[in-house]
Design a protein around this motif. Structure first.
Motif, short mmCIF file in Angstrom:
data_model
loop_
_atom_site.label_atom_id
_atom_site.label_comp_id
_atom_site.label_asym_id
_atom_site.label_seq_id
_atom_site.Cartn_x
_atom_site.Cartn_y
_atom_site.Cartn_z
N ALA A 141 8.69 6.98 -6.09
CA ALA A 141 8.81 5.60 -5.61
C ALA A 141 10.27 5.32 -5.26
N THR A 142 10.47 4.52 -4.22
CA THR A 142 11.84 4.24 -3.78
C THR A 142 12.28 2.80 -4.06
N ARG A 143 11.42 2.05 -4.77
CA ARG A 143 11.80 0.67 -5.12
C ARG A 143 11.00 0.24 -6.34
N ASN A 144 11.43 -0.85 -6.94
CA ASN A 144 10.72 -1.44 -8.06
C ASN A 144 9.65 -2.39 -7.56
N VAL A 145 8.51 -2.38 -8.24
CA VAL A 145 7.47 -3.37 -8.00
C VAL A 145 7.12 -3.94 -9.37
N ASP A 146 7.44 -5.23 -9.56
CA ASP A 146 7.18 -5.89 -10.84
C ASP A 146 5.74 -6.37 -10.92
N LYS A 147 5.26 -6.59 -12.16
CA LYS A 147 3.93 -7.16 -12.36
C LYS A 147 3.94 -8.61 -11.90
N ASN A 148 2.79 -9.06 -11.42
CA ASN A 148 2.64 -10.49 -11.07
C ASN A 148 2.71 -11.33 -12.30
#
Length: 118
Positions: free
Chosen positions: A111-118
């Motif tokens: 992965a190349t970025r962070n994805v936070d939880k909703n």
């Protein structure tokens, strides 16, 4: 003899590469990386592969991914096929492994970025 443009940096040096009895003669490069790139391009071309995969439960619906390092050019389509059906679940952190050993290359998609939880 082959002409090419170096993609190692924004300078985009125009180079020529010629096979000689002693190896390869590279001209037009302004740094050693250009010479290495030209020789690699002649002997075993490699590319970084980028794409994206869906994310469930995150603040973004997709996460961009890339191969951790360049892979042989002939494995690009097999590598992309390895992403079919892959879904991530949030949270996703930059650098998380998305697919291990893609296309049998020994290289992971990350992965190349962070994805936070909703």
């Amino acid at each position: 003899m082959r002409e090419m443009i170096c993609i190692c940096c924004p300078m985009g040096c125009r180079m020529t590469v010629e096979k000689t009895a002693e190896g390869y003669l590279v001209t037009g490069n302004t740094c050693p990386r250009g010479k290495a790139y030209a020789i690699d391009e002649m002997t075993a071309p490699k590319r970084m592969v980028t794409s994206s995969v869906p994310v469930t439960g995150g603040n973004y619906k997709m996460v961009s991914v890339k191969t951790a390092v360049s892979i042989p050019k002939e494995l690009i389509f097999k590598a992309l096929d390895s992403l079919k059906g892959v879904h991530m679940t949030a949270p996703v952190k930059e650098g998380d492994v998305v697919v291990r050993n893609t296309a049998g290359s020994g290289v992971d998609f990350i992965a190349t970025r962070n994805v936070d939880k909703n």
